[in-house]
Design an enzyme around this catalytic site. Structure first.
Site, short mmCIF file in Angstrom:
data_model
loop_
_atom_site.label_atom_id
_atom_site.label_comp_id
_atom_site.label_asym_id
_atom_site.label_seq_id
_atom_site.Cartn_x
_atom_site.Cartn_y
_atom_site.Cartn_z
N GLY B 152 0.82 -1.21 0.00
CA GLY B 152 0.00 0.00 0.00
C GLY B 152 0.85 1.26 0.00
CB CYS B 153 0.04 4.71 -1.00
SG CYS B 153 -1.55 4.93 -0.19
CE1 TYR B 154 -1.32 8.32 4.03
CE2 TYR B 154 -3.11 6.74 3.81
CZ TYR B 154 -2.67 8.05 3.87
OH TYR B 154 -3.57 9.07 3.76
CB THR B 156 5.36 2.10 -0.04
OG1 THR B 156 4.71 0.95 -0.59
CG2 THR B 156 6.67 2.36 -0.77
#
Lengths: 349, 349, 349, 349
Positions: B152-154, B156
């Protein structure tokens, strides 16, 4: 209206000064006397602040604290640190009131030197200054003063969220983490590469991590509410927006109480306040919901999994965080309805 | 180029899918085979994603996982949770590779149920999935797999900042505070009042405080680096910008080491990495400095006064936080230069 | 204050309605009676319009024009076209005043049918309606009416710039080009892909070129000032901002007069007006200079090289272009100071 | 790759220079030789352009045209007007190629003096310069030149929309109105009050109405396509966004042809072009649809009511409007695939 209050503003062409002017100018109980300017004396105010072009007739005059102070009942200063000393001295001399939106009377002499890198030229006046967030200590103005140290933007949002909880003795104070997000107007109207549109649009960055000057201000004034040391880790961030501060505050509970009970402490504290609103459980404060207004919205979340208490507090940095609060303070000082001139509902959308 | 890799994308019309398409479409070693769509089958892709109007000739086809999987070498899924099960099953059946940019293979079965509120229909495949941030564990792909759970973005941005420090055993892991700020594109392309321009412009707000689904993802995958329990307090915020994540991470040191030594641990870890850059002392990461790119910038500040260690990590949520990293992972999976298709320098200004 | 004016708002949860509410709510001579809602009846108003959370105690009530009209002195409607008919009928029946911020009483029956694709259900009331931009024709309200057709946003900015010049007979009217730029709030609060933050941020596009419904409105009401036909080519554009309209108007002169003389015609027309300001030669209007206010700034440029006269006119679409002007009209209708509730200086920055 | 092209950039730290650097730096057939700087010589490039911090190793060197030219195969200049003369002279002397993204070789000597207020120090070289928008006249480069005058941003968008129609002899050329809207990056990286975030956010304003320097550039180069005089009324506007130009062009038809036929003329002209796309009837160009790319989208609307033909043309001002087109021109000059380094699909969202 007869007997208007005679007001002068030093620093009227900066963002804080503009917000002050636009709110005072339309009042029928205020007369704007002098708008001194170091760099633009002789120009029309509306030439430098174009949004006032329809309504402003003032000419920026030369910077002469004595002259201006003598003509005025109350002075507002919205200046970089160190530039208010001479004005404060003149106010003292001539028995005029001063509301300093700048930072010159918020810290004690030693901390002023340490954090602002400057010897305070009028240090003995610091003791006469009242630092006032009305919802926390308006009585200190009512008790009488001539010099108000208007709180900083970040410190206002943080103290409104924290003070009642520290006072209640329910939170740990030795390592409070304040992660704050501010609109770009907080960086002022000066020319800097970092605040150009093309540099700051679509950008978020932290700055002054742990070393921002609002840290000692928060610590000093929150310390009043506790016998234990108050220590703050302060991380401000710039956001791609013009106005607004969102403070996300992390601490832990000293007592076994529920989120609802924490919220209730805040609600009791602010139950008669027009400008401070504690939101319902689960409703997160949004900076836009206080945009262009003097309101502060607060909520809390108690995280069961980690035990952290998160306090979320939003204001408009130029209104409740600066000029709106300054007007609130002026109203108190002059015995006027505290809301006058700042009662407007936020500008949405 | 002969023997192009045959790629299909489920979810190509969402923001993550668009970023994937725009990077794959111009590669000479990739052939885009199918772009299935539930709601827009039969339309031209460029009708739904107008920025591709000059270059796209694909027609969105009907949603038939079996058919699409059979024709492809590798499938990308950029879908809401729960929608990848049938596609994963088809990939398993036909021996094709799958890179899931969604959340269906990041958590174990129990936590998936708990956090996503859904029974996992292909739970036994979770064990076959490799969760990979290349800079942390690219070898896990090289060891062989057919199913990649793209982070996921957060998570990472947070893992790139934290993993090396947890691995080094220098930080407390039981109450790590992650205060993250994301651009609006992270909320997807669906119609919601909260993501209208007029609602989100000039707005900052927290959401999902302590209960966001990326919290267990971070905890699970950071736990690999420590014997002590990793607990995260996660507070995401929406920012008035399109792209970018700024994670501000608060923890404390277990050992008496300096800020420079902490930075050095990160530098050693990433010394050969193209995409991860540890900035010099005092240089704060800016989301704009990685805008439109696969880079991650990291720095640390050790606050002497409170003892907190602050880790700051920025990425573009749609690139390193989603499709760029997915392409990196695909490149590794196929033995191609890892940078191919994602090597571009950030778009500034 | 005794004898407050009883006001109800149909459509109070849209952007225009919110601007109306926030300005009326803080007035001491107004009582807000009903806020009817089709979709949210029973909810608190502040639940749907969160910026009023500190100050609003109203509950949205069911949509019953008769009931609401009977209780009120004046009704504001801020509704999609076609939804005001029943309310107007009730106002007529019960002798109450109506200010329609929507489009239902701006065009004649035939053009309403042609441009809005709807038979007008209360067409005979159109003749009773007064279409009023106060600076152009406030006397038409003073002459007595119960139904005000409040002008559209684009038409307000355009008419304020053009009407005095058409009236003076100095410009060609048969092919006036209006190139207008509007903030996204003009597109309303409904859910549309095109008005999502991530779609509209960093975007400019034209829409409805030559076929926007404000074209016939401009033509009809500017025709009053000339015997020659007034024809307008109207091209509206969406801008990546929330509020503001900038109209750039191109025409040519019929007479050999100077730029200064053209400006002087406008100045004479607006010399006693608080809200309309003709800027000095060379100072270009900026939408931000009228942001959040009821002001209109105008200037002209006469291009020597091509002979074109360019008229530039800016307003805030939600204030002077909608609710601010509606309040101005209400003030006139009730014999109150026209500026009351809308006198504020623009919000800068 | 052997035999890389040796490139130097004068002005690499401005927005145009940065766009150039980021696209050239990742190419395997280019070697960046010198990045001279007047104000920052000795600093790392990445210190001044932080988005390159992961990838740039160049040191800004002192400003010595002779030295730099001698070491290079081709020079790019992205400089304020008047600063390219010495560099052009050196290129001529040493037989090196020059691509001037600035304005020094776009006008004839007389108009240069008139519009830029400067005597041209190397006026005889103007005749040797090729002014090239590849889609209109790439053959002029192929015929051989050493000096390319890269077109301005507004002129590129306008000429791509107008040139084929003027060439076809179907439109009136004596009073073409160009209403153009530009992102703030077009105003450059210098410090100006008007381009501060807090001043330009939520703002639209016109500037240089009728007197912008791109007007004579458009007229000169469009004149090539007609025997009748080409006269342009040019009104540029600043928009609250970073990148993008939207030109809305108003003219009338000389012949009785349909909107479809007009569109067809453009389609035939651009049928083999990768970068220029004529959209389908009714689809309006959006600046965001070409964001961060070298594409140009065009459409036309023929307004039946007034007879006006509206041409809408969008580009990214820093790519197709500056550095992207400069690279296209360089590619042609060196016989490389014209798309190399600029083929990327727009960055959406």
């Amino acid at each position: 209206m007869e007997n208007k209050i005679k007001v002068s503003i030093f620093g009227a062409t900066g963002y804080t000064g503009i917000e002050l002017y636009r709110r005072l100018k339309v009042r029928d109980d205020i007369e704007i006397v002098d708008l001194p300017s170091k760099s633009s004396a002789g120009k029309r105010y509306s030439e430098v602040v174009s949004s006032t072009i329809s309504i402003s007739d003032e000419i920026l005059i030369e910077w002469n604290p004595e002259k201006t102070v003598k003509k005025s009942d109350v002075i507002f200063t919205a200046l970089p640190h160190g530039e208010t000393f001479a004005i404060a001295k003149a106010c003292k001399t001539y028995g005029k009131k001063l509301i300093d939106i700048g930072a010159d009377y918020r810290l004690d002499k030693e901390n002023y030197k340490k954090w602002y890198g400057l010897n305070h030229a009028e240090a003995k006046l610091i003791d006469e200054a009242v630092y006032c967030i009305p919802e926390l200590n308006r009585d200190s103005i009512k008790a009488g003063t001539w010099l108000i140290a208007n709180p900083g933007c970040y410190p206002t949002s943080v103290q409104l969220g924290l003070a009642p909880l520290i006072e209640a003795g329910i939170i740990e104070t030795k390592n409070i983490i304040v992660d704050a997000k501010s609109g770009v107007s907080g960086a002022g109207r000066g020319l800097k590469l970092a605040t150009l549109y093309s540099e700051q649009n679509e950008n978020v960055n932290a700055y002054g991590v742990g070393i921002h000057r609002h840290k000692p201000e928060m610590e000093k004034h929150l310390q009043k509410y506790s016998d234990e040391q108050v220590k703050i880790m302060f991380t401000p961030h710039l956001m791609p927006m013009t106005r607004g501060i969102h403070s996300t505050i992390y601490t832990t509970l000293k007592k076994d109480i529920s989120e609802d009970e924490v919220r209730q402490i805040l609600r009791v504290k602010y139950k008669d306040e027009y400008f401070v609103k504690v939101l319902d459980k689960g409703i997160m404060p949004h900076t836009k919901w206080v945009y262009g207004s003097n309101f502060c919205h607060i909520n809390v979340v108690l995280d069961q999994d980690t035990g952290n208490l998160v306090i979320l507090s939003v204001i408009d940095n130029l209104v409740k965080g600066a000029s709106g609060q300054a007007i609130q303070n002026m109203n108190i000082l002059f015995g006027i309805d505290e809301k006058k001139g700042v009662e407007n509902i936020p500008l949405i959308p």
